[in-house]
Design an enzyme around this catalytic site. Structure first.
Site, PDB file in Angstrom:
ATOM      1  N   VAL A  67      -9.461  16.488  -7.875  1.00 11.44           N
ATOM      2  CA  VAL A  67     -10.411  15.224  -8.353  1.00 11.44           C
ATOM      3  C   VAL A  67      -9.833  13.977  -7.534  1.00 11.44           C
ATOM      4  CG1 VAL A  67      -9.197  14.707 -10.472  1.00 11.44           C
ATOM      5  CG2 VAL A  67     -11.377  14.501 -10.250  1.00 11.44           C
TER       6      VAL A  67
ATOM      7  N   ASP B 223       1.059  -0.960 -10.114  1.00  9.08           N
ATOM      8  CA  ASP B 223       0.235  -0.319  -9.185  1.00  9.08           C
ATOM      9  C   ASP B 223      -1.319  -0.406  -9.512  1.00  9.08           C
ATOM     10  OD1 ASP B 223      -0.169   0.778  -6.509  1.00  9.08           O
ATOM     11  OD2 ASP B 223       0.631   3.028  -7.166  1.00  9.08           O
TER      12      ASP B 223
ATOM     13  N   LYS C  89      -0.935  16.824 -12.087  1.00  9.51           N
ATOM     14  CA  LYS C  89      -0.527  16.095 -10.554  1.00  9.51           C
ATOM     15  C   LYS C  89       0.676  16.740 -10.252  1.00  9.51           C
ATOM     16  CE  LYS C  89       0.868  11.340  -9.584  1.00  9.51           C
ATOM     17  NZ  LYS C  89       0.974   9.947  -9.981  1.00  9.51           N
TER      18      LYS C  89
ATOM     19  N   ALA D 163       0.773  12.032  -4.202  1.00 14.60           N
ATOM     20  CA  ALA D 163       0.157  13.281  -5.067  1.00 14.60           C
ATOM     21  C   ALA D 163      -1.126  13.466  -5.200  1.00 14.60           C
ATOM     22  CB  ALA D 163       0.920  13.156  -6.466  1.00 14.60           C
TER      23      ALA D 163
END
Length: 521
Positions: free
Chosen positions: A125, A282, A147, A131
Site C-alpha cells: 500500500v 519526519d 511494515k 521500508a
C-alpha cells in the site's frame, strides 16, 4: 574500494540525469552558464527536469530520497513541476518484490506466513525509502499493516554516511565558517537517527511512547503496535483508515474542515515539542493521514516513527523563551538568550545582535502564512549570525527540519493561516505552567519524596559536612555533638518559621474570604 565506487556512482548518476545542468542553469553569471554549457555538451535530456531529479534521487538511495522528501514540502522555494515530482518520493518509491517481503517476514517471525496471517496483500500500500507496507489480516481477525524493512539497506546507508562524514571533515578543515556549523556533530546526529530507523523494534517503541503522550489530545491518532509480531526488520501494527493529508480536494469533499486541520497541526506540533519534548520528526505528507472513520473523523493519523526528536527541559525552556520573545517582538531578549545560552561569545554586543535579528524578523509579522517563508527567515538568520559566530546546535537540527515540514503542510492546507497568531497563545500558556503558581506547586509535589528521604539523613549529612570543614575527624565527640545539636536546632527553627508563615498566610486568606462573605451578606 566500496567507498570509492559509491562516490563514483553518485557522480555518474548526477551526470546521467543532468543534475549538474539543473543546478548550474539557475545562475545568471555568464561564466557559470558557460560552464554549464560545456559540461552538458553532447548530452540531451528528453525527460522533464522534475522527473530527472526524482529518478536520480531514487537511484541514489534512502539518504537522497529523504532529502527529496523534505524539498517536496517547500513549494515556496521550488518550481511546481519539481515539487510535484518530488512529492512522489513520499510513499511511491519503487517497491521490492512481494516474495522477498514474505521471506523476510517468515525469517523474522520464525514461522510460516499462514500461521500468522489469514490474509496478506502482496501489493504494498506504500513504499518508502527504508521500508514498504502491506495490509493484512491476523488469524484472530484484526486488520493490520505490516511494515517490512528493505533488504540490503544497512550497507548502502553506511556507504553514504561515510561520504557525508568525509565531507564534514573537509568542511571543518578548510573552512573557518564551516567549523562554526559543527558539521561533524550534525552528520553524527543524522547517522544515529538513520540507524535507529533501521531497527523497527525501536520504531515500534517510539510509536508506543507517542501514543501514550497523545492519549489525552483528541486531535491525533497513533496506531497500536502488536509486540508479538515486531522484530528488527518486521513491524505489525493496527491498520488505520484515512486519506493522505496532501489530498486537500478529496478531504474537503469528504467534509473535513481544512482550516481547523491546519490549526490542529500547529497545536499537535507545539504540544509534542514543548509539553513532551518528544516529537514526530519526519512529518512529510507521506507520513500523515486524516481519519475518515466515523468515530475519529477529521483527526490526524501519524505514521512512520523511525525518526523521533527529543528535547531536554533546558532545550524546551530556551526555545519557548525565544519563541515568546519573537512573538512579542522583544528582539533584545532574543539576543540576550543567545548570549546566556552560550550560542554566541559572551563578548558579543547585545545591541548589535538585537539589531540584526530585528532586521530579519520584523518584516514577517502581521502577514498570512502564504506570504511568510520560515525557510527564508532561517536562511537570513543564518546569514546574519555569521557576523556573531553563532554555533549551530546539533540537537536542534531535527526540530528545524520538522518545523519546515509543519510549515509546508500548513501552506498546503490553509495558505492564509497565521502561524505566529496560532502558536502564541499555546506558548504563553505553556510558559505560565512552567513559571507560574501551578508550576511551583507541581515542583514542590515532585520534590516531596526526595525531601522525605533526605530528612532522616540530615544528622549524618551535617556530621559529614562538619568533618569536611574541619579537615579531619574531630577529636572530641562531645564538642561535635554539641555543634551538631546547634545546627539541628537552627534547622528546626527555620523549618518551624516556614511552617508558621505558611499557616499564617492560609489563615489570613481564610479570614479575608470570610470577611468578604460576611460583608456581602
Amino acid at each position: 574500494m566500496r567507498f570509492v565506487l559509491r562516490l563514483v556512482r553518485i557522480v555518474f548518476t548526477l551526470l546521467r540525469y543532468g543534475i549538474d545542468e539543473l543546478a548550474l542553469s539557475g545562475f545568471r553569471q555568464h561564466r557559470i552558464r558557460l560552464l554549464a554549457g560545456i559540461l552538458t555538451l553532447g548530452r540531451r535530456f528528453e525527460l522533464p527536469r522534475g522527473v530527472r531529479l526524482r529518478m536520480a534521487l531514487e537511484r541514489l538511495g534512502p539518504i537522497f530520497i529523504k532529502f527529496g522528501q523534505v524539498l517536496s514540502t517547500r513549494r515556496d522555494l521550488l518550481p511546481l513541476d519539481i515539487a510535484d515530482e518530488l512529492a512522489k518520493l513520499q510513499d511511491r518509491v519503487p517497491p521490492f518484490p512481494a516474495a522477498q517481503a514474505r521471506a523476510i517476514i517468515e525469517a523474522e517471525l520464525k514461522r510460516p506466513m499462514d500461521s500468522v496471517f489469514a490474509q496478506f496483500d502482496d501489493v504494498p500500500v506504500a513504499s518508502a525509502s527504508v521500508a514498504q507496507v502491506h495490509f493484512a489480516v491476523l488469524r484472530d481477525g484484526r486488520d493490520v499493516a505490516v511494515k517490512v524493512l528493505r533488504p540490503g539497506m544497512l550497507a548502502v546507508i553506511d556507504d553514504d554516511l561515510a561520504i557525508l562524514h568525509m565531507l564534514a571533515r573537509w568542511v571543518e578543515r578548510f573552512s573557518a565558517d564551516g567549523r562554526r556549523l559543527r558539521p561533524r556533530e550534525v552528520v553524527s546526529e543524522f547517522d544515529t537517527y538513520l540507524h535507529d530507523e533501521l531497527d523497527l523494534v525501536r520504531e515500534a517503541a517510539n510509536a508506543a511512547q507517542l501514543r501514550r503522550n497523545m492519549a489525552d489530545l483528541p486531535l491525533i491518532i497513533v496506531p497500536e503496535m502488536y509486540w508479538d509480531f515486531c522484530t528488527r526488520q518486521v513491524c505489525v501494527m493496527e491498520r488505520m483508515t484515512g486519506m493522505p493529508i496532501s489530498q486537500v480536494g478529496p478531504l474537503r469533499a469528504a467534509g473535513v474542515d481544512i482550516k481547523k486541520l491546519a490549526r490542529d497541526g500547529v497545536t499537535i506540533f507545539f504540544t509534542q515539542v514543548f509539553r513532551d519534548g518528544f516529537f514526530h520528526a519526519d512529518m512529510h505528507p507521506g507520513n500523515i493521514q486524516v481519519s475518515v472513520a466515523p468515530a475519529t473523523f477529521g483527526r490526524y493519523i501519524a505514521l512512520d516513527f523511525g525518526i523521533i526528536g527529543t528535547l531536554t527541559e533546558t532545550d524546551k525552556d530556551y526555545l519557548a523563551q525565544n519563541f515568546i520573545a519573537f512573538f512579542r517582538r522583544d528582539y533584545k531578549r532574543v539576543a540576550e538568550l543567545h548570549v546566556e545560552s552560550g550560542w554566541v561569545p559572551s563578548s558579543t554586543r547585545v545591541d548589535a545582535l538585537e539589531s540584526a535579528i530585528r532586521a530579519v524578523c520584523e518584516p514577517q509579522f502581521d502577514r498570512p502564512l502564504k506570504d511568510i517563508s520560515l525557510g527564508q527567515v532561517l536562511m537570513r538568520l543564518f546569514q546574519a549570525s555569521r557576523r556573531f559566530n553563532v554555533e549551530i546546535q546539533p540537537q536542534l537540527v531535527l526540530l528545524q527540519k520538522t518545523l519546515l515540514n509543519v510549515e509546508g503542510l500548513g501552506r498546503q492546507l490553509d495558505p492564509d493561516l497565521d502561524l505566529w497568531t496560532t502558536a502564541k497563545p499555546f506558548l504563553e500558556r505553556w510558559m505560565d505552567e512552567q513559571i507560574g503558581g501551578r508550576a511551583l506547586l507541581r515542583r514542590l509535589k515532585d520534590e516531596v519524596p526526595h525531601y522525605a528521604r533526605l530528612l532522616p539523613e540530615l544528622p549524618r549529612l551535617l556530621h559529614d559536612a562538619l568533618a569536611r570543614r574541619s579537615g579531619q575527624q574531630p577529636a572530641d565527640d562531645t564538642l561535635l555533638l554539641a555543634e551538631l545539636l546547634r545546627e539541628q536546632r537552627r534547622t528546626n527553627r527555620l523549618l518551624g518559621g516556614l511552617i508558621w508563615g505558611v499557616l499564617g498566610f492560609l489563615l489570613g486568606a481564610a479570614a479575608a474570604r470570610y470577611a468578604l462573605l460576611w460583608a456581602g451578606a
